[in-house]
Design a protein around this motif. Structure first.
Motif, PDB file in Angstrom:
ATOM      1  N   ALA A  33     -15.660  44.716 -37.955  1.00  0.00           N
ATOM      2  CA  ALA A  33     -17.019  44.226 -37.467  1.00  0.00           C
ATOM      3  C   ALA A  33     -17.777  43.622 -38.636  1.00  0.00           C
ATOM      4  O   ALA A  33     -18.808  43.059 -38.446  1.00  0.00           O
ATOM      5  CB  ALA A  33     -17.614  45.636 -37.451  1.00  0.00           C
ATOM      6  N   SER A  34     -17.094  43.674 -39.884  1.00  0.00           N
ATOM      7  CA  SER A  34     -17.966  42.675 -41.118  1.00  0.00           C
ATOM      8  C   SER A  34     -17.453  41.327 -40.949  1.00  0.00           C
ATOM      9  O   SER A  34     -17.868  40.464 -41.543  1.00  0.00           O
ATOM     10  CB  SER A  34     -17.431  43.414 -42.078  1.00  0.00           C
ATOM     11  OG  SER A  34     -18.112  44.732 -42.254  1.00  0.00           O
ATOM     12  N   HIS A  44     -18.645  44.006 -33.899  1.00  0.00           N
ATOM     13  CA  HIS A  44     -19.902  44.295 -34.251  1.00  0.00           C
ATOM     14  C   HIS A  44     -20.860  44.483 -33.357  1.00  0.00           C
ATOM     15  O   HIS A  44     -21.720  45.437 -33.148  1.00  0.00           O
ATOM     16  CB  HIS A  44     -20.578  43.134 -35.063  1.00  0.00           C
ATOM     17  CG  HIS A  44     -21.553  43.583 -35.966  1.00  0.00           C
ATOM     18  ND1 HIS A  44     -22.865  43.724 -35.473  1.00  0.00           N
ATOM     19  CD2 HIS A  44     -21.428  43.786 -37.412  1.00  0.00           C
ATOM     20  CE1 HIS A  44     -23.527  44.206 -36.544  1.00  0.00           C
ATOM     21  NE2 HIS A  44     -22.609  44.357 -37.798  1.00  0.00           N
ATOM     22  N   THR A  45     -20.656  44.112 -31.830  1.00  0.00           N
ATOM     23  CA  THR A  45     -21.410  44.172 -30.696  1.00  0.00           C
ATOM     24  C   THR A  45     -21.375  45.836 -30.360  1.00  0.00           C
ATOM     25  O   THR A  45     -22.290  46.502 -30.087  1.00  0.00           O
ATOM     26  CB  THR A  45     -21.282  43.452 -29.648  1.00  0.00           C
ATOM     27  OG1 THR A  45     -21.189  41.984 -30.076  1.00  0.00           O
ATOM     28  CG2 THR A  45     -21.847  43.654 -28.327  1.00  0.00           C
ATOM     29  N   VAL A  46     -20.041  46.306 -30.331  1.00  0.00           N
ATOM     30  CA  VAL A  46     -19.993  47.790 -30.124  1.00  0.00           C
ATOM     31  C   VAL A  46     -20.332  48.558 -30.972  1.00  0.00           C
ATOM     32  O   VAL A  46     -21.171  49.415 -30.512  1.00  0.00           O
ATOM     33  CB  VAL A  46     -18.312  47.817 -29.937  1.00  0.00           C
ATOM     34  CG1 VAL A  46     -18.095  49.389 -29.835  1.00  0.00           C
ATOM     35  CG2 VAL A  46     -17.407  47.164 -29.137  1.00  0.00           C
ATOM     36  N   ILE A 240     -14.294  51.535 -35.324  1.00  0.00           N
ATOM     37  CA  ILE A 240     -14.816  51.025 -34.127  1.00  0.00           C
ATOM     38  C   ILE A 240     -14.424  51.959 -32.694  1.00  0.00           C
ATOM     39  O   ILE A 240     -15.261  52.414 -31.996  1.00  0.00           O
ATOM     40  CB  ILE A 240     -14.803  49.625 -33.838  1.00  0.00           C
ATOM     41  CG1 ILE A 240     -15.252  48.664 -34.823  1.00  0.00           C
ATOM     42  CG2 ILE A 240     -15.274  49.137 -32.495  1.00  0.00           C
ATOM     43  CD1 ILE A 240     -16.929  49.169 -35.122  1.00  0.00           C
ATOM     44  N   PRO A 241     -13.102  52.068 -32.755  1.00  0.00           N
ATOM     45  CA  PRO A 241     -12.631  53.101 -31.638  1.00  0.00           C
ATOM     46  C   PRO A 241     -13.400  54.172 -31.244  1.00  0.00           C
ATOM     47  O   PRO A 241     -13.749  54.887 -30.477  1.00  0.00           O
ATOM     48  CB  PRO A 241     -11.149  52.997 -31.741  1.00  0.00           C
ATOM     49  CG  PRO A 241     -10.796  51.780 -32.520  1.00  0.00           C
ATOM     50  CD  PRO A 241     -11.854  51.762 -33.380  1.00  0.00           C
ATOM     51  N   ALA A 242     -13.524  55.131 -32.790  1.00  0.00           N
ATOM     52  CA  ALA A 242     -13.831  56.403 -32.850  1.00  0.00           C
ATOM     53  C   ALA A 242     -15.577  55.980 -32.327  1.00  0.00           C
ATOM     54  O   ALA A 242     -16.042  57.065 -31.926  1.00  0.00           O
ATOM     55  CB  ALA A 242     -13.825  56.912 -34.092  1.00  0.00           C
ATOM     56  N   ILE A 243     -16.059  55.199 -32.829  1.00  0.00           N
ATOM     57  CA  ILE A 243     -17.474  54.954 -32.842  1.00  0.00           C
ATOM     58  C   ILE A 243     -17.851  54.567 -31.451  1.00  0.00           C
ATOM     59  O   ILE A 243     -18.716  55.406 -30.625  1.00  0.00           O
ATOM     60  CB  ILE A 243     -17.998  53.792 -33.528  1.00  0.00           C
ATOM     61  CG1 ILE A 243     -18.164  54.227 -35.144  1.00  0.00           C
ATOM     62  CG2 ILE A 243     -19.245  53.354 -33.137  1.00  0.00           C
ATOM     63  CD1 ILE A 243     -18.397  52.970 -36.131  1.00  0.00           C
ATOM     64  N   ALA A 244     -16.979  54.030 -30.749  1.00  0.00           N
ATOM     65  CA  ALA A 244     -17.140  53.673 -29.314  1.00  0.00           C
ATOM     66  C   ALA A 244     -16.968  54.947 -28.240  1.00  0.00           C
ATOM     67  O   ALA A 244     -17.624  55.204 -27.457  1.00  0.00           O
ATOM     68  CB  ALA A 244     -16.176  52.742 -28.736  1.00  0.00           C
TER      69      ALA A 244
END
Length: 386
Positions: A33-34, A44-46, A240-244
């Motif tokens: 995402a960076s 980064h959108t996610v 990101i997968p965990a954040i989603a």
């Protein structure tokens, strides 16, 4: 053998939409995402969308949400970094005797550094006295860290009244909302909360992800040093997968869903008490059965029945329950929560069970549990008498 899971205060099974969201991210969106290229922008959108979801859930701003590895990191960050950043204003911190270890242990470390910590006592319902709080608060207090709801007995603390007392005081208010988030509806700005910790795995989300709400304008350096992720507030490549998955879990818990779960769990408590009484089981509730408590947690004392023996026998019978906080499951120390409520000599400390309901718990599950407790307690008491 059928297995019935009744330890949801420890962790919850992931909901299917959560698994689906995580699977999609792992399969289709591997970017950092960076990174500024297309793959990074997709990730980064996610991340941005998830910040908004979390912010909406507590009526905050997306820029006030910092993703962490869970509530333990969030608690350590809020407590340690606040203390170090504000030490020139005073070295006094107020908490309660029944906080989670991820609050108590950072505080113990700060005491070794010269900070003073007041541990407010609780009554037999697991709630502090506001008079005790008022007596403890002074001009050296820089932080108040108090959980919203307890993980062992479900008691809810008077956060609004505490925040009101701090409105014109220098102390920041940190709230560990790990157990309450997903069950209680609250507005951090309206309440006057400065810092708040949450973990995803308590609400059918993934393990290893949580967030720290950090009110706009609060200044302290990041706990983890490194890159400039999370707007320079928490270093480390975002998961990101965990954040989603976390965002997917939060979307499932609308205000109506929270109210429905609380009502359902309250009904399951009432059913279990009735079923145990009909079966002739001698028991007492640790804490208070009340609609405005965290009703997924139900802690009972079974006089004469060892916690270890009862928990082991229930496990062999297919029931997953707990003797207290899962974070101290390997410890020989008695529950610090029950000790604070009833005293270190109370037999409740070694003869109690924590049963915690989840969204998939049914009335039939509770009937089966009551039957099992009745059979096992009869056997254990007979053996003890013999």
């Amino acid at each position: 053998m059928e297995h019935i899971y009744l330890d949801n205060a420890a962790t919850t099974p992931m909901a299917k939409p959560v698994i689906d969201a995580m699977t999609t991210q792992m399969a289709e969106d591997f970017g950092n995402a960076s990174s500024t290229h297309w793959f990074g922008r997709q990730a980064h959108t996610v991340l941005d969308d998830a910040h908004q979801v979390m912010a909406n859930s507590i009526h905050a701003k997306p820029t006030e949400i910092v993703f962490t590895s869970g509530a333990t990191e969030a608690n350590n960050t809020a407590i340690t970094q606040t203390a170090h950043a504000r030490a020139a204003l005073g070295k006094h911190i107020i908490t309660t005797a029944i906080e989670h270890p991820s609050v108590l242990k950072p505080l113990a470390a700060l005491e070794q550094e010269g900070f003073t910590v007041t541990y407010l006592p609780v009554d037999e319902n697991g709630v502090i006295s506001l008079a005790d709080f008022d007596a403890a608060l002074d001009d050296q207090t820089i932080l108040v860290t108090i959980m919203m709801g307890n993980n062992e007995v479900g008691s809810v603390m008077p956060i609004a009244a505490i925040a009101e007392r701090l409105a014109d005081h220098q102390a920041w208010l940190h709230v560990d909302a790990t157990q309450a988030y997903g069950l209680l509806e609250f507005d951090v700005h309206a309440l006057g909360i400065d810092l708040l910790s949450v973990s995803a795995h308590k609400l059918n989300g993934p393990k290893g992800i949580g967030f720290l709400y950090r009110r706009e304008g609060l200044n302290f350096p990041p706990f983890l040093k490194g890159g400039e992720q999370e707007m320079k507030r928490r270093a480390g490549t975002e998961n990101i997968p965990a954040i989603a998955g976390f965002a997917a879990a939060v979307k499932l818990i609308t205000p109506q869903e929270k109210a429905d779960r609380q009502a359902k769990y309250y009904g399951l408590k009432q059913q279990l008490m009735q079923d145990l009484a009909i079966s002739g089981v001698d028991f007492k509730v640790n804490g208070q059965v009340a609609l405005d408590n965290l009703n997924h947690v139900f802690n009972i004392w079974l006089p004469g029945c060892s916690t270890y023996a009862m928990q082991t026998n229930l496990d062999l019978a297919g029931f997953a329950v707990s003797g207290g906080s899962a974070c101290t499951a390997g410890s020989l120390e008695p529950s610090h929560v029950l000790t604070a409520m009833f005293g270190k000599e109370s037999p409740r400390i070694g003869e109690s069970l924590r049963i915690s309901f989840g969204k998939d718990t049914t009335a039939l599950d509770i009937s089966k549990l009551a039957t099992a407790i009745a059979k096992i307690s009869t056997r254990l008491l007979a053996k003890h008498a013999g």
